[in-house]
Design a protein around this motif. Structure first.
Motif: not given
Length: 328
Positions: A13-31
């Motif tokens: 998945i390409l996560l654009v805006g992934g370093t922000g508040f929501i993006g960080t939480a989403l990256a953790q879940r996807l990982s």
């Protein structure tokens, strides 16, 4: 586009805006799910925390460049766009920062996805997005949605419209926590505006469900919490939780706009005039709080555990009982 509920193969998945508040939480879940996540960022150091996640790759890149985005999309199954800004110079129908982040970027993402043959986009908008809305923020968010709509039929899309999002590291409840610590009286514009805050992990759950189970295709879906509060209610709740007394002084809109105009001269302003105009409308869901049968997390059940620096949430409950004359 018909809604489907099939499980699909999702690997990258390409996560654009992934370093922000929501993006960080989403990256953790996807990982945690074992999925490869590519997070582009303008400055490499902004993604330092994400580099600790085993399947996350942080790439320094300009996501406004179609050719760069095509390169990033060459090996992904889906794109999630979380980019949003709260402040911009003013213009008609909206200022340049809003136009760039909320309209031009989605247009670039759609163009790059077509060229790269990526067939799935999940886009985060905002509850209350409206081309005729009272604020530049809401108008630009609506125009960004329109860009995603025209991705049909090449690209399957889902748009989520979250209410104001709360959770560890947010700039909402944490901001009020700091203000009520410093100020015994808080002059507040939009004090009577109603909000239905949604927990960041609930937003993440909805996005993951849409991606992994192929749900919400061609739909614009609201995300909210189970309860509605006025802004003044939320400020008082946070103050009580931290053991502070704070009187909320409700400002009429003209004074709120004047207050915000002064704040705009500060770095990283707490409030802008456009924010005040957004509060002409309640930020409340028009239907069910959450889609796909997902539960909505009550603010009171999770906030004490992270908002009280030392996790003293049982002590907070005792304070509530004492003030309500229900002390055991």
């Amino acid at each position: 586009m018909a809604n489907m509920t099939l499980n699909v193969t999702l690997r990258s998945i390409l996560l654009v805006g992934g370093t922000g508040f929501i993006g960080t939480a989403l990256a953790q879940r996807l990982s945690a799910l074992g999925l490869r996540v590519i997070v582009p960022t303008r400055r490499a150091d902004k993604g330092d925390a994400l580099r600790l996640l085993p399947t996350v790759e942080v790439v320094e890149a300009d996501v406004y460049d179609t050719s760069v985005l095509c390169g990033l999309m060459s090996e992904v199954d889906a794109v999630v766009n979380l980019v949003g800004v709260l402040h911009s110079e003013s213009d008609v129908p909206y200022g340049p920062e809003f136009a760039r982040a909320h309209v031009e970027l989605p247009r670039t993402i759609v163009a790059a996805a077509r060229l790269s043959e990526v067939s799935r986009i999940v886009h985060l908008s905002a509850l209350g997005a409206d081309m005729h809305g009272p604020s530049e923020y809401l108008r630009s968010k609506a125009d960004g949605e329109a860009v995603i709509h025209v991705a049909d039929p090449d690209i399957e899309w889902t748009i989520f419209r979250p209410a104001v999002v709360f959770g560890p590291g947010d700039k909402f409840l944490n901001l009020f926590a700091k203000l009520t610590t410093w100020l015994p009286i808080l002059p507040l514009g939009g004090a009577h505006t109603r909000f239905q805050p949604v927990f960041v992990e609930d937003v993440v759950s909805a996005i993951v469900c849409a991606l992994r189970q192929h749900k919400g295709l061609g739909e614009t879906i609201e995300l909210a919490g189970p309860r509605v509060y006025t802004l003044a209610d939320l400020v008082r709740y946070v103050a009580d939780l931290r053991g502070h007394r704070c009187m909320v002084l409700s400002l009429p809109e003209k004074l709120a706009l004047l207050q915000a105009a002064c704040m705009e001269y500060l770095p990283g302003p707490l409030m802008s005039r456009d924010n005040v105009l957004s509060m002409r409308r309640d930020c409340v869901a028009s239907g069910p709080a959450m889609p796909f049968g997902l539960p909505a997390t009550a603010l009171e059940t999770v906030t004490p555990q992270w908002l009280l620096g030392e996790g003293d949430w049982r002590g907070a409950l005792d304070r509530f009982r004492q003030r309500a004359h229900r002390n055991a």
